[in-house]
Design an enzyme around this catalytic site. Structure first.
Site, PDB file in Angstrom:
ATOM      1  N   GLY A 168      41.957  50.445  37.128  1.00 45.64           N
ATOM      2  CA  GLY A 168      43.276  50.788  37.637  1.00 45.64           C
ATOM      3  C   GLY A 168      43.780  49.727  38.601  1.00 45.64           C
ATOM      4  O   GLY A 168      42.998  49.056  39.275  1.00 45.64           O
ATOM      5  N   PHE A 170      45.007  47.924  41.797  1.00 47.08           N
ATOM      6  CA  PHE A 170      44.597  48.048  43.203  1.00 47.08           C
ATOM      7  C   PHE A 170      43.279  48.820  43.338  1.00 47.08           C
ATOM      8  O   PHE A 170      43.050  49.500  44.327  1.00 47.08           O
ATOM      9  CB  PHE A 170      45.696  48.702  44.051  1.00 47.08           C
ATOM     10  CG  PHE A 170      47.025  48.022  43.934  1.00 47.08           C
ATOM     11  CD1 PHE A 170      47.210  46.726  44.407  1.00 47.08           C
ATOM     12  CD2 PHE A 170      48.087  48.661  43.311  1.00 47.08           C
ATOM     13  CE1 PHE A 170      48.434  46.093  44.278  1.00 47.08           C
ATOM     14  CE2 PHE A 170      49.313  48.037  43.181  1.00 47.08           C
ATOM     15  CZ  PHE A 170      49.489  46.739  43.665  1.00 47.08           C
ATOM     16  N   ARG A 171      42.429  48.737  42.294  1.00 47.79           N
ATOM     17  CA  ARG A 171      41.118  49.393  42.265  1.00 47.79           C
ATOM     18  C   ARG A 171      41.225  50.920  42.329  1.00 47.79           C
ATOM     19  O   ARG A 171      40.307  51.616  42.733  1.00 47.79           O
ATOM     20  CB  ARG A 171      40.198  48.845  43.355  1.00 47.79           C
ATOM     21  CG  ARG A 171      40.033  47.328  43.218  1.00 47.79           C
ATOM     22  CD  ARG A 171      38.935  46.757  44.061  1.00 47.79           C
ATOM     23  NE  ARG A 171      37.617  47.314  43.831  1.00 47.79           N
ATOM     24  CZ  ARG A 171      36.823  47.042  42.803  1.00 47.79           C
ATOM     25  NH1 ARG A 171      37.226  46.220  41.865  1.00 47.79           N
ATOM     26  NH2 ARG A 171      35.633  47.583  42.721  1.00 47.79           N
ATOM     27  N   LEU A 172      42.373  51.441  41.898  1.00 45.54           N
ATOM     28  CA  LEU A 172      42.569  52.889  41.824  1.00 45.54           C
ATOM     29  C   LEU A 172      42.175  53.334  40.413  1.00 45.54           C
ATOM     30  O   LEU A 172      42.997  53.765  39.605  1.00 45.54           O
ATOM     31  CB  LEU A 172      44.018  53.260  42.154  1.00 45.54           C
ATOM     32  CG  LEU A 172      44.505  52.782  43.530  1.00 45.54           C
ATOM     33  CD1 LEU A 172      45.971  53.132  43.724  1.00 45.54           C
ATOM     34  CD2 LEU A 172      43.642  53.390  44.625  1.00 45.54           C
TER      35      LEU A 172
END
Length: 192
Positions: A168, A170-172
């Protein structure tokens, strides 16, 4: 979205076969010694479905001996082109002889000869020794079939946990966890 982890895996594998340049079925397989020392290597997943994730190997290799002593393992499959990953944990069970025979027969003749010639994971004094063994096996089976050696079979990792990870922004990341529950699966999400 599928609620059956193997249906979801089949979808992702179909995508991987289209987008991965090399070996979309390559997976990291982790086993452990009886005292818990971990060991990991890349193997090729040759079967998958509700019965588990299957691979084939020399039973006398390091991984074969580790599985015999401690029949639990974990695997990870990462498809960089898809920005997806699958992890699974569970029991390792040897496949039926007929399944091992079937897969062994599908391999190239040279791969079958190599299975007879190799003392996988054991020290080798020189490459020439291995080449000589290959030639001896080639001569032994010249003009005939190369049957499956008694020390060669397969295993399936029968998962009790399967995690599907999608990259994801932004590392989401999106993480879905399937946990075996009786004859079915329960599903939940994990924080990235």
């Amino acid at each position: 979205m599928p609620t059956d982890p193997f249906a979801l895996f089949a979808e992702w594998m179909a995508l991987a076969r289209e987008s991965e340049v090399n070996d979309p079925d390559a997976m990291a397989l982790a086993t452990a010694t009886p005292d818990g020392r971990p060991s990991v290597r890349i193997v090729l997943m040759r079967r998958y479905g509700p019965e588990g994730f299957g691979f084939f190997t020399n039973l006398e290799s390091d991984k074969g001996r580790q599985i015999a002593a401690n029949p639990f393992g974990a695997l990870a499959i990462h498809w960089k082109s898809l920005r997806k990953q699958v992890r699974a944990e569970g029991r390792l069970e040897q496949v039926a002889a007929a399944d091992a025979d079937d897969y062994f027969a599908s391999r190239s003749r040279d791969s079958r000869i190599g299975a007879w010639a190799s003392d996988q994971s054991r020290p080798l004094d020189s490459r020439e020794t291995f080449i000589d063994r290959i030639e001896a096996v080639r001569t032994r089976f010249e003009g005939g079939d190369v049957p499956r050696p008694p020390h060669w079979s397969g295993f399936r990792l029968v998962p009790d946990r399967i995690e599907f990870w999608e990259d994801g922004e932004f590392r989401l990341h999106h993480r879905r966890l399937f946990t075996r529950s009786g004859e079915g699966w329960s599903e939940g999400l994990l924080y990235p």
